[in-house]
Design a protein around this motif. Structure first.
Motif, PDB file in Angstrom:
ATOM      1  N   ILE A 140       0.859  -1.185   0.000  1.00 57.33           N
ATOM      2  CA  ILE A 140       0.000   0.000   0.000  1.00 57.33           C
ATOM      3  C   ILE A 140       0.901   1.242   0.000  1.00 57.33           C
ATOM      4  CG2 ILE A 140      -1.952  -1.121   1.159  1.00 57.33           C
ATOM      5  CD1 ILE A 140      -1.006   0.087   3.787  1.00 57.33           C
ATOM      6  N   PRO A 141       0.363   2.398  -0.366  1.00 53.99           N
ATOM      7  CA  PRO A 141       1.179   3.630  -0.368  1.00 53.99           C
ATOM      8  C   PRO A 141       1.645   3.993   1.043  1.00 53.99           C
ATOM      9  CG  PRO A 141      -0.911   3.978  -1.512  1.00 53.99           C
ATOM     10  CD  PRO A 141      -0.987   2.636  -0.854  1.00 53.99           C
ATOM     11  N   ASP A 142       2.924   4.326   1.203  1.00 51.78           N
ATOM     12  CA  ASP A 142       3.433   4.637   2.539  1.00 51.78           C
ATOM     13  C   ASP A 142       2.905   5.956   3.082  1.00 51.78           C
ATOM     14  OD1 ASP A 142       4.954   6.052   0.697  1.00 51.78           O
ATOM     15  OD2 ASP A 142       6.792   5.908   1.869  1.00 51.78           O
ATOM     16  N   ALA A 143       2.337   6.783   2.236  1.00 57.07           N
ATOM     17  CA  ALA A 143       1.747   8.044   2.697  1.00 57.07           C
ATOM     18  C   ALA A 143       0.406   7.812   3.403  1.00 57.07           C
ATOM     19  CB  ALA A 143       1.553   8.997   1.524  1.00 57.07           C
ATOM     20  N   ASP A 144      -0.187   6.648   3.190  1.00 59.93           N
ATOM     21  CA  ASP A 144      -1.497   6.348   3.775  1.00 59.93           C
ATOM     22  C   ASP A 144      -1.314   5.691   5.146  1.00 59.93           C
ATOM     23  OD1 ASP A 144      -4.142   5.805   4.327  1.00 59.93           O
ATOM     24  OD2 ASP A 144      -4.563   4.903   2.367  1.00 59.93           O
ATOM     25  N   LYS A 145      -0.957   6.500   6.137  1.00 54.87           N
ATOM     26  CA  LYS A 145      -0.674   5.993   7.482  1.00 54.87           C
ATOM     27  C   LYS A 145      -1.909   5.352   8.114  1.00 54.87           C
ATOM     28  CE  LYS A 145       3.176   9.063   8.400  1.00 54.87           C
ATOM     29  NZ  LYS A 145       3.759  10.071   9.276  1.00 54.87           N
ATOM     30  N   ARG A 146      -3.075   5.868   7.797  1.00 51.43           N
ATOM     31  CA  ARG A 146      -4.315   5.302   8.351  1.00 51.43           C
ATOM     32  C   ARG A 146      -4.505   3.863   7.869  1.00 51.43           C
ATOM     33  NH1 ARG A 146      -9.156   8.982   7.632  1.00 51.43           N
ATOM     34  NH2 ARG A 146      -8.209   9.971   9.422  1.00 51.43           N
ATOM     35  N   LEU A 147      -4.223   3.625   6.588  1.00 51.99           N
ATOM     36  CA  LEU A 147      -4.350   2.265   6.044  1.00 51.99           C
ATOM     37  C   LEU A 147      -3.275   1.351   6.629  1.00 51.99           C
ATOM     38  CD1 LEU A 147      -5.927   0.353   4.253  1.00 51.99           C
ATOM     39  CD2 LEU A 147      -4.553   1.134   2.300  1.00 51.99           C
ATOM     40  N   VAL A 148      -2.074   1.885   6.834  1.00 52.79           N
ATOM     41  CA  VAL A 148      -1.021   1.095   7.480  1.00 52.79           C
ATOM     42  C   VAL A 148      -1.495   0.693   8.878  1.00 52.79           C
ATOM     43  CG1 VAL A 148       1.316   1.144   8.437  1.00 52.79           C
ATOM     44  CG2 VAL A 148       0.886   2.103   6.160  1.00 52.79           C
ATOM     45  N   LYS A 149      -2.066   1.638   9.616  1.00 56.42           N
ATOM     46  CA  LYS A 149      -2.569   1.355  10.962  1.00 56.42           C
ATOM     47  C   LYS A 149      -3.639   0.268  10.917  1.00 56.42           C
ATOM     48  CE  LYS A 149      -4.932   3.561  14.845  1.00 56.42           C
ATOM     49  NZ  LYS A 149      -5.506   4.797  15.362  1.00 56.42           N
ATOM     50  N   GLN A 150      -4.554   0.355   9.955  1.00 57.14           N
ATOM     51  CA  GLN A 150      -5.608  -0.647   9.836  1.00 57.14           C
ATOM     52  C   GLN A 150      -5.027  -2.025   9.515  1.00 57.14           C
ATOM     53  OE1 GLN A 150      -8.988  -0.456  10.521  1.00 57.14           O
ATOM     54  NE2 GLN A 150      -8.711  -2.656  10.357  1.00 57.14           N
ATOM     55  N   LYS A 151      -4.052  -2.064   8.631  1.00 50.73           N
ATOM     56  CA  LYS A 151      -3.424  -3.345   8.266  1.00 50.73           C
ATOM     57  C   LYS A 151      -2.684  -3.948   9.460  1.00 50.73           C
ATOM     58  CE  LYS A 151      -4.536  -3.664   3.901  1.00 50.73           C
ATOM     59  NZ  LYS A 151      -5.322  -4.770   3.366  1.00 50.73           N
ATOM     60  N   VAL A 152      -2.032  -3.094  10.258  1.00 50.45           N
ATOM     61  CA  VAL A 152      -1.361  -3.589  11.462  1.00 50.45           C
ATOM     62  C   VAL A 152      -2.396  -4.160  12.429  1.00 50.45           C
ATOM     63  CG1 VAL A 152      -0.073  -2.890  13.533  1.00 50.45           C
ATOM     64  CG2 VAL A 152       0.673  -2.112  11.269  1.00 50.45           C
ATOM     65  N   ALA A 153      -3.510  -3.468  12.617  1.00 47.79           N
ATOM     66  CA  ALA A 153      -4.581  -3.958  13.502  1.00 47.79           C
ATOM     67  C   ALA A 153      -5.108  -5.306  12.999  1.00 47.79           C
ATOM     68  CB  ALA A 153      -5.711  -2.939  13.584  1.00 47.79           C
ATOM     69  N   ASP A 154      -5.322  -5.399  11.692  1.00 47.91           N
ATOM     70  CA  ASP A 154      -5.797  -6.665  11.109  1.00 47.91           C
ATOM     71  C   ASP A 154      -4.805  -7.797  11.369  1.00 47.91           C
ATOM     72  OD1 ASP A 154      -8.004  -5.271  10.141  1.00 47.91           O
ATOM     73  OD2 ASP A 154      -7.237  -5.150   8.078  1.00 47.91           O
ATOM     74  N   LEU A 155      -3.515  -7.489  11.222  1.00 47.44           N
ATOM     75  CA  LEU A 155      -2.477  -8.490  11.443  1.00 47.44           C
ATOM     76  C   LEU A 155      -2.441  -8.937  12.900  1.00 47.44           C
ATOM     77  CD1 LEU A 155      -0.010  -9.777   9.788  1.00 47.44           C
ATOM     78  CD2 LEU A 155       1.356  -8.193  11.140  1.00 47.44           C
ATOM     79  N   LEU A 156      -2.593  -7.987  13.830  1.00 46.52           N
ATOM     80  CA  LEU A 156      -2.608  -8.336  15.254  1.00 46.52           C
ATOM     81  C   LEU A 156      -3.820  -9.201  15.603  1.00 46.52           C
ATOM     82  CD1 LEU A 156      -1.508  -4.921  16.805  1.00 46.52           C
ATOM     83  CD2 LEU A 156      -0.121  -6.989  16.553  1.00 46.52           C
ATOM     84  N   ILE A 157      -4.970  -8.856  15.048  1.00 45.54           N
ATOM     85  CA  ILE A 157      -6.188  -9.656  15.282  1.00 45.54           C
ATOM     86  C   ILE A 157      -5.998 -11.065  14.740  1.00 45.54           C
ATOM     87  CG2 ILE A 157      -8.615  -9.901  14.620  1.00 45.54           C
ATOM     88  CD1 ILE A 157      -8.699  -6.750  14.712  1.00 45.54           C
ATOM     89  N   LYS A 158      -5.432 -11.169  13.555  1.00 43.78           N
ATOM     90  CA  LYS A 158      -5.181 -12.486  12.945  1.00 43.78           C
ATOM     91  C   LYS A 158      -4.204 -13.281  13.808  1.00 43.78           C
ATOM     92  CE  LYS A 158      -3.712 -14.702   8.614  1.00 43.78           C
ATOM     93  NZ  LYS A 158      -3.420 -15.924   9.290  1.00 43.78           N
ATOM     94  N   HIS A 159      -3.177 -12.625  14.319  1.00 41.33           N
ATOM     95  CA  HIS A 159      -2.202 -13.288  15.164  1.00 41.33           C
ATOM     96  C   HIS A 159      -2.874 -13.908  16.391  1.00 41.33           C
ATOM     97  CE1 HIS A 159       1.532 -14.056  17.346  1.00 41.33           C
ATOM     98  NE2 HIS A 159       0.980 -13.437  18.376  1.00 41.33           N
ATOM     99  N   VAL A 160      -3.756 -13.138  17.040  1.00 40.36           N
ATOM    100  CA  VAL A 160      -4.447 -13.632  18.226  1.00 40.36           C
ATOM    101  C   VAL A 160      -5.401 -14.769  17.862  1.00 40.36           C
ATOM    102  CG1 VAL A 160      -6.106 -13.018  20.038  1.00 40.36           C
ATOM    103  CG2 VAL A 160      -4.208 -11.483  19.487  1.00 40.36           C
ATOM    104  N   THR A 161      -6.136 -14.591  16.779  1.00 40.20           N
ATOM    105  CA  THR A 161      -7.087 -15.615  16.340  1.00 40.20           C
ATOM    106  C   THR A 161      -6.376 -16.920  16.012  1.00 40.20           C
ATOM    107  OG1 THR A 161      -8.519 -13.904  15.445  1.00 40.20           O
ATOM    108  CG2 THR A 161      -8.917 -16.137  14.679  1.00 40.20           C
ATOM    109  N   ASP A 162      -5.255 -16.822  15.309  1.00 45.02           N
ATOM    110  CA  ASP A 162      -4.488 -18.009  14.933  1.00 45.02           C
ATOM    111  C   ASP A 162      -3.820 -18.666  16.142  1.00 45.02           C
ATOM    112  OD1 ASP A 162      -5.226 -17.499  12.330  1.00 45.02           O
ATOM    113  OD2 ASP A 162      -3.249 -16.757  11.694  1.00 45.02           O
ATOM    114  N   SER A 163      -3.580 -17.894  17.183  1.00 41.14           N
ATOM    115  CA  SER A 163      -2.907 -18.422  18.373  1.00 41.14           C
ATOM    116  C   SER A 163      -3.843 -19.185  19.293  1.00 41.14           C
ATOM    117  CB  SER A 163      -2.253 -17.279  19.164  1.00 41.14           C
ATOM    118  OG  SER A 163      -1.263 -16.651  18.394  1.00 41.14           O
ATOM    119  N   LYS A 164      -5.126 -19.023  19.098  1.00 41.73           N
ATOM    120  CA  LYS A 164      -6.093 -19.696  19.993  1.00 41.73           C
ATOM    121  C   LYS A 164      -6.292 -21.135  19.597  1.00 41.73           C
ATOM    122  CE  LYS A 164      -8.663 -15.711  21.527  1.00 41.73           C
ATOM    123  NZ  LYS A 164      -9.961 -15.086  21.649  1.00 41.73           N
TER     124      LYS A 164
END
Length: 106
Positions: A82-106
């Motif tokens: 994604i474009p590095d200027a889109d910090k909001r989208l980067v934040k959303q992708k990081v949140a998605d990755l963290l949620i996936k990490h927790v879901t996969d860890s259960k």
């Protein structure tokens, strides 16, 4: 004028509060922090509860935060394609990755 005086008195009272910091074992700190999370309180409010003091604040929505340099944001944007200027989208992708990490860890 009365509202300003009242606000000033509240600020003055807050300034007079004394902050205490403790060097406690890692085990004690973890227990208090985990208890606070389980009770949806801040660690400060958990300590107040343990001490039998009034806890005035409402339950908190726990937030996770960390700092990223501009270079790290650019690196993550590249990783997410994604474009590095889109910090909001980067934040959303990081949140998605963290949620996936927790879901996969259960």
């Amino acid at each position: 004028m009365t509202d300003n005086k009242s606000a000033w008195q509240k600020q003055e009272k807050a300034v007079r509060a004394t902050q205490l910091a403790f060097d406690l074992s890692s085990e004690v700190q973890k227990f208090i922090k985990k208890s606070a999370i389980d009770e949806e309180l801040t660690p400060s409010d958990m300590i107040r509860r343990i001490l039998g003091l009034e806890v005035k604040s409402k339950k908190t929505r726990q937030r996770l935060s960390f700092n990223l340099s501009d270079e790290e944001i650019a690196l993550l944007a590249q990783q997410f394609d994604i474009p590095d200027a889109d910090k909001r989208l980067v934040k959303q992708k990081v949140a998605d990755l963290l949620i996936k990490h927790v879901t996969d860890s259960k």
